[in-house]
Design a protein around this motif. Structure first.
Motif, PDB file in Angstrom:
ATOM      1  N   ARG A  55      18.769   3.156  25.366  1.00  0.00           N
ATOM      2  CA  ARG A  55      19.171   3.431  24.190  1.00  0.00           C
ATOM      3  C   ARG A  55      18.046   3.702  23.114  1.00  0.00           C
ATOM      4  O   ARG A  55      18.161   4.446  22.288  1.00  0.00           O
ATOM      5  CB  ARG A  55      20.316   2.218  23.740  1.00  0.00           C
ATOM      6  CG  ARG A  55      21.304   2.160  24.725  1.00  0.00           C
ATOM      7  CD  ARG A  55      22.168   0.946  24.409  1.00  0.00           C
ATOM      8  NE  ARG A  55      23.375   0.739  25.280  1.00  0.00           N
ATOM      9  CZ  ARG A  55      24.552   0.971  24.856  1.00  0.00           C
ATOM     10  NH1 ARG A  55      24.855   1.543  23.819  1.00  0.00           N
ATOM     11  NH2 ARG A  55      25.345   0.770  25.836  1.00  0.00           N
ATOM     12  N   GLU A  60      18.416   5.519  19.399  1.00  0.00           N
ATOM     13  CA  GLU A  60      19.532   4.661  18.825  1.00  0.00           C
ATOM     14  C   GLU A  60      18.888   3.324  18.408  1.00  0.00           C
ATOM     15  O   GLU A  60      17.912   2.762  18.718  1.00  0.00           O
ATOM     16  CB  GLU A  60      20.522   4.475  19.851  1.00  0.00           C
ATOM     17  CG  GLU A  60      21.425   5.827  20.578  1.00  0.00           C
ATOM     18  CD  GLU A  60      21.922   5.618  21.775  1.00  0.00           C
ATOM     19  OE1 GLU A  60      22.512   4.187  21.913  1.00  0.00           O
ATOM     20  OE2 GLU A  60      22.357   6.290  22.596  1.00  0.00           O
ATOM     21  N   VAL A  62      20.016  -0.531  17.858  1.00  0.00           N
ATOM     22  CA  VAL A  62      20.690  -1.263  18.926  1.00  0.00           C
ATOM     23  C   VAL A  62      21.011  -2.703  18.206  1.00  0.00           C
ATOM     24  O   VAL A  62      20.046  -3.344  17.529  1.00  0.00           O
ATOM     25  CB  VAL A  62      19.629  -1.788  20.051  1.00  0.00           C
ATOM     26  CG1 VAL A  62      20.226  -2.473  21.288  1.00  0.00           C
ATOM     27  CG2 VAL A  62      19.469  -0.167  20.869  1.00  0.00           C
TER      28      VAL A  62
END
Length: 144
Positions: A55, A60, A62
């Motif tokens: 991720r 991204e 998290v």
């Protein structure tokens, strides 16, 4: 939801995310060092760490948190991304197992995760079927 000590980490800078993505591509050996000591993670923990790193590699942000094993219907619904009423109806139909503590329903985290996994598999199968239909003749016509 009863998340215990959530921690939010912002997205990595693009250059760092790219380096991590390259390191993860094709890699199977994930080594964890704690105070200079190597630790081999059990498969579930290893998979969670790899998912976290993947991720980050996609840029991204998290959130990492803990979830209790037995969930209220509200907690389970939030985790599954569905309404409390829809989840209650699924437990009434026996689609998701439920345990009662007095008059209160409790749902195992594993049951919700299994249901979510089943939903992902159904969606993937539907997408594959949709792609096959797009490539094949229109139903009943023999034409594309």
């Amino acid at each position: 939801m009863a998340l215990i000590a959530p921690r939010v980490a912002g997205a990595l800078p693009a250059e760092d995310a790219q380096k991590l993505r390259q390191a993860l591509d094709g890699g199977t050996d994930i080594t964890v060092f704690v105070d200079g000591t190597v630790h081999r993670l059990p498969p579930l923990a290893r998979d969670a760490v790899v998912d976290l790193l993947a991720r980050f590699s996609r840029g991204e942000a998290v959130t990492v948190s803990s979830v209790e094993e037995m969930l209220t219907t509200s907690q389970a619904a939030e985790l599954a991304g569905i309404s409390h009423t829809y989840l209650r109806n699924m437990t009434d139909r026996g689609e998701i197992p439920v345990e009662y503590r007095g008059t209160h329903r409790r749902i195992r985290l594993a049951a919700i995760m299994a249901w979510l996994d089943g939903q992902k598999k159904k969606q993937a199968a539907a997408e594959r079927a949709g792609n096959a239909t797009e490539d094949g003749p229109e139903p009943g016509t023999g034409r594309k």
